[in-house]
Enzyme design. Structure first.
Site, short mmCIF file in Angstrom:
data_model
loop_
_atom_site.label_atom_id
_atom_site.label_comp_id
_atom_site.label_asym_id
_atom_site.label_seq_id
_atom_site.Cartn_x
_atom_site.Cartn_y
_atom_site.Cartn_z
N LYS A 45 39.42 46.50 57.08
CA LYS A 45 38.68 47.74 57.07
C LYS A 45 37.91 47.95 55.78
O LYS A 45 37.01 48.78 55.71
CB LYS A 45 39.68 48.92 57.19
CG LYS A 45 40.58 48.91 58.37
CD LYS A 45 41.61 50.09 58.22
CE LYS A 45 42.68 49.98 59.27
NZ LYS A 45 43.79 50.91 59.01
N GLY A 46 38.32 47.25 54.75
CA GLY A 46 37.82 47.54 53.40
C GLY A 46 36.31 47.53 53.24
O GLY A 46 35.76 48.22 52.38
N GLU A 101 32.13 41.41 52.84
CA GLU A 101 33.51 41.70 52.40
C GLU A 101 33.48 42.74 51.28
O GLU A 101 32.48 42.85 50.56
CB GLU A 101 34.14 40.43 51.83
CG GLU A 101 35.12 39.75 52.75
CD GLU A 101 36.42 40.51 52.96
OE1 GLU A 101 36.46 41.73 52.76
OE2 GLU A 101 37.40 39.87 53.34
N ASP A 102 34.60 43.44 51.13
CA ASP A 102 34.68 44.37 50.00
C ASP A 102 35.11 43.66 48.73
O ASP A 102 34.59 43.95 47.66
CB ASP A 102 35.64 45.53 50.32
CG ASP A 102 37.01 45.06 50.75
OD1 ASP A 102 37.13 43.96 51.32
OD2 ASP A 102 37.99 45.79 50.51
N ASP A 105 39.51 37.99 46.11
CA ASP A 105 40.60 38.00 45.13
C ASP A 105 41.05 36.53 44.96
O ASP A 105 40.39 35.77 44.24
CB ASP A 105 41.68 38.92 45.72
CG ASP A 105 42.80 39.25 44.78
OD1 ASP A 105 43.04 38.48 43.87
OD2 ASP A 105 43.46 40.29 44.97
N LYS A 133 37.10 39.59 41.96
CA LYS A 133 38.11 39.49 40.90
C LYS A 133 38.25 38.02 40.56
O LYS A 133 39.20 37.35 40.98
CB LYS A 133 39.46 40.02 41.43
CG LYS A 133 39.71 41.47 41.20
CD LYS A 133 41.17 41.77 41.52
CE LYS A 133 41.38 43.27 41.55
NZ LYS A 133 42.74 43.61 41.98
N PHE A 154 43.93 47.49 39.77
CA PHE A 154 44.09 47.98 41.14
C PHE A 154 42.98 48.98 41.42
O PHE A 154 42.99 50.09 40.88
CB PHE A 154 45.46 48.63 41.31
CG PHE A 154 45.91 48.64 42.73
CD1 PHE A 154 45.08 49.11 43.75
CD2 PHE A 154 47.16 48.14 43.08
CE1 PHE A 154 45.48 49.09 45.07
CE2 PHE A 154 47.57 48.12 44.41
CZ PHE A 154 46.72 48.60 45.40
N ASP A 161 41.58 50.56 49.70
CA ASP A 161 42.74 51.46 49.80
C ASP A 161 43.90 51.04 48.93
O ASP A 161 43.97 49.91 48.44
CB ASP A 161 43.24 51.47 51.25
CG ASP A 161 44.00 50.19 51.61
OD1 ASP A 161 43.51 49.09 51.30
OD2 ASP A 161 45.11 50.29 52.18
N ARG A 167 40.31 55.41 50.78
CA ARG A 167 39.16 54.64 51.25
C ARG A 167 37.87 55.46 51.25
O ARG A 167 36.78 54.91 51.11
CB ARG A 167 39.40 54.14 52.69
CG ARG A 167 40.45 53.04 52.81
CD ARG A 167 40.32 52.36 54.17
NE ARG A 167 41.49 51.60 54.56
CZ ARG A 167 41.69 50.32 54.26
NH1 ARG A 167 40.82 49.66 53.54
NH2 ARG A 167 42.78 49.69 54.67
C1 PRP Z 1 41.34 42.46 51.31
C2 PRP Z 1 39.85 42.10 51.34
C3 PRP Z 1 39.86 40.68 51.74
C4 PRP Z 1 41.15 40.16 51.14
C5 PRP Z 1 40.82 39.47 49.85
O1 PRP Z 1 41.71 42.87 52.58
O2 PRP Z 1 39.12 42.89 52.21
O3 PRP Z 1 39.83 40.52 53.14
O4 PRP Z 1 41.99 41.28 50.90
O5 PRP Z 1 41.94 38.86 49.31
P1 PRP Z 1 42.03 37.28 49.06
O6 PRP Z 1 40.75 36.84 48.42
O7 PRP Z 1 43.21 37.16 48.11
O8 PRP Z 1 42.30 36.61 50.37
P2 PRP Z 1 43.08 43.65 52.89
O9 PRP Z 1 44.10 42.66 53.34
O10 PRP Z 1 43.44 44.51 51.70
O11 PRP Z 1 42.72 44.55 54.16
P3 PRP Z 1 41.78 45.85 54.30
O12 PRP Z 1 40.36 45.36 54.08
O13 PRP Z 1 42.00 46.31 55.70
O14 PRP Z 1 42.20 46.87 53.27
#
Ligand code: PRP
Length: 182
Positions: A45-46, A101-102, A105, A133, A154, A161, A167
């Site tokens: 959802k991000g 993507e948001d 990481d 990041k 964070f 979120d 959000r």
């Molecule tokens: C977040 C973000 C990516 C992922 C990145 O999603 O949107 O999909 O984590 O992390 P990574 O590079 O370590 O794989 P999240 O699981 O928080 O779901 P959300 O978007 O629904 O909050």
């Protein structure tokens, strides 16, 4: 200007800063993908707020689609898994895909996703992320377009979120440690 949420210790990116930078990155994408008819894939959802703002700056014909995934990354390559919670509606074979993507990481999610979309026959997969990041990366993947490189804090707001909260904040704030360490 929005008041900072009391659970945030500081504002990292204001609404105005985000708007300026999203417009700037979209301008580059418009130039680089001119003449294409891509499918814009938002990762729920991000990414929803970034997605909505970003696609409105693109001046090419677009189709919209969404996926929801969760990753069980191992921290090192290959042994983690990507679980598809909601799949695409579109057939992407022979299509140019823009993944929106948001945050990137570890890079695990995007590395798996890019591989999957190419296996399904996408002609190209372009990755656009709002936040990177970079210091947390364990996978060998880089976004094609990144709006902001951020420190390992964070962050919440503008789609992101903590425990499904924050959000809808229009800016990106750094969450107070006391909120997630209690
Ligand atoms: C977040 C973000 C990516 C992922 C990145 O999603 O949107 O999909 O984590 O992390 P990574 O590079 O370590 O794989 P999240 O699981 O928080 O779901 P959300 O978007 O629904 O909050």
């Amino acid at each position: 200007m929005h008041e900072l949420h009391p659970d945030c210790q500081s504002m990292l990116l204001s609404e105005e800063r985000i708007r300026e930078r999203v417009t700037e990155v979209a301008r580059r994408v418009n130039a680089d993908l001119a003449g294409k008819r891509p499918i814009a894939v938002g990762i729920l959802k991000g990414s929803i707020i970034f997605y909505a703002d970003f696609i409105r700056c693109l001046d090419m014909p677009l189709e919209l689609d969404f996926m929801a995934v969760s990753s069980y990354g191992s921290g090192s390559t290959s042994s983690g898994k990507l679980r598809i919670k909601k799949d695409l509606d579109s057939n992407i074979s022979g299509r140019d895909v823009i993944v929106i993507e948001d945050i990137i990481d570890s890079g695990f999610t995007l590395a798996c996703l890019k591989k999957l979309l190419l296996e399904r026959g996408a002609s190209s997969v372009t990755i656009v992320t709002l936040l990177d990041k970079h210091e947390r990366r364990t996978e060998d993947i880089a976004p094609d377009y990144n709006c902001f490189e951020i420190p390992d804090e964070f962050v919440v707001g503008y789609g992101l979120d903590y425990d499904e909260k924050y959000r809808s904040l229009p800016y990106i704030g750094i969450l107070k440690r006391s909120v997630y360490e209690k």
